[in-house]
Enzyme design. Sequence first.
Site, PDB file in Angstrom:
ATOM      1  CG  HIS A  40      -2.063  -1.027   1.017  1.00 15.42           C
ATOM      2  ND1 HIS A  40      -3.287  -0.723   0.492  1.00 15.42           N
ATOM      3  CD2 HIS A  40      -2.081  -2.354   1.249  1.00 15.42           C
ATOM      4  CE1 HIS A  40      -4.028  -1.817   0.433  1.00 15.42           C
ATOM      5  NE2 HIS A  40      -3.310  -2.830   0.890  1.00 15.42           N
ATOM      6  N   GLY A 129      -4.771 -11.262  -5.479  1.00 14.60           N
ATOM      7  CA  GLY A 129      -3.705 -10.313  -5.172  1.00 14.60           C
ATOM      8  C   GLY A 129      -2.549 -10.449  -6.143  1.00 14.60           C
ATOM      9  CG  LEU A 130      -1.432 -13.646  -7.669  1.00 14.99           C
ATOM     10  CD1 LEU A 130      -1.494 -15.072  -8.196  1.00 14.99           C
ATOM     11  CD2 LEU A 130      -0.070 -13.377  -7.038  1.00 14.99           C
ATOM     12  CB  SER A 131      -1.791  -7.598 -10.489  1.00 12.72           C
ATOM     13  OG  SER A 131      -2.012  -6.311 -10.811  1.00 12.72           O
ATOM     14  CB  SER A 133      -7.540  -5.539 -12.181  1.00 12.23           C
ATOM     15  OG  SER A 133      -8.096  -6.252 -11.149  1.00 12.23           O
ATOM     16  CG  ASP A 177      -1.111  -3.846  -9.158  1.00 15.58           C
ATOM     17  OD1 ASP A 177      -0.073  -3.913  -8.470  1.00 15.58           O
ATOM     18  OD2 ASP A 177      -2.246  -3.957  -8.684  1.00 15.58           O
TER      19      ASP A 177
END
Length: 391
Positions: A40, A129-131, A133, A177
Amino acid sequence: MQNADIQLRENTLNGYERVFGQPPDLLTLAPGRVNLIGAHIDYNEGFVLPAAIDKYIAVAAGVRRDDKLRIYSENYDALVETSANEPEWSSEKAWSNYVKGVAHFLLQAGFNLTGANVYVRGNIAACAGLSSSAALEMASAYAFLKLNKQSAPEADIIKLCRRAENEFVGVRCGIMDQFVSCLGKKDHTLFLDCRTLEFEYVPLPGDTRILVCDTGIKRELAASEYNRRRKECESGVQLLSQTLSGIRTLRDVSPEQFAKHQDRLPDGVRKRCLHAVAEMQRVQQSVQALKQGRLEDFGQLMYESHDSSRNNYEVSCVELDTIVEICAQMSGVYGARLSGGGFGGAVVCLVREEEKQEVLARLSSEYVARTGREFKSYVCSVVDGVRVCSV
Ligand code: GLA
């Protein structure tokens, strides 16, 4: 290319032909990522250390004669139709907003887009959580640009994809990302300054491997909690700026300044800011450790990052903590921490190549025994960023 990529590529080409009745004009492949440290931190304009991994979103695309955009997702088994001149946001087919958002901002940036058929398929687990998107955005951006015989500097494409996610999808993510999905480099981590966008490739030692352990936990509230964390950091900056004039983000606050002024903050906000300020330092220390081959020190910083993500940023969950705890007891693991935004998703571990089998076996048996859940893991290769493949 490795076997899994070849398979994905073949399946994507065949899938496109099955859905749209003819072969596509092109295919793009964009990788997912792990973040070794810097939780973050991107939207606080600090430093992060991600790496692109050999899990991909593939997009096959072909020109249409009309101005329609028809988007099919194999993973959701759904087809969406919209206008290529004015893509519409969809509440039911939320996955399509990533593609439409990219088209929307390409149009807004002055690119012309013809109608297109778009077929999407991937092997990055969603919400892990591996992106997935950012990979979908990046694969779509390159597909639209190449289909329309246009190009743009990488930094512009990266920012445009982030904007699609921030303003079209509605998640106020940072730039990490998209950046690593575009510019990742085989066998290297990417040390990124999220304020200036300057970056440096730092090699991963040959005798280490990256192991991803996916908890399979997907939390509905992840997006709204994510946006809330970001707001809390912003409100921390606002309160701190009353005595620390000229600060724009937490990047501008040193640990010493923070220690002196933290009492001004309500406790929740104080903990978020404490995490961010200390994590920025940890990332810088970890890059030095990596460059000097001090892998134990590097791993220790990963563990500290996880602890702070859990206790101060409060984005962890029992399953993530369990995996990290088991890792911490094994000499074969240098370090482990949650990989993405948190609230479920995956743990990234840096392991000794020669001990990876023992590590996997023990993790699997202890995790199942302690949580009763299935243990899903993969040993990753670190790969290059997005590519356009000939078809
Ligand atoms: C998500 C976001 C990133 C980053 C991480 C947390 O992956 O997309 O921009 O903020 O969470 O480090």
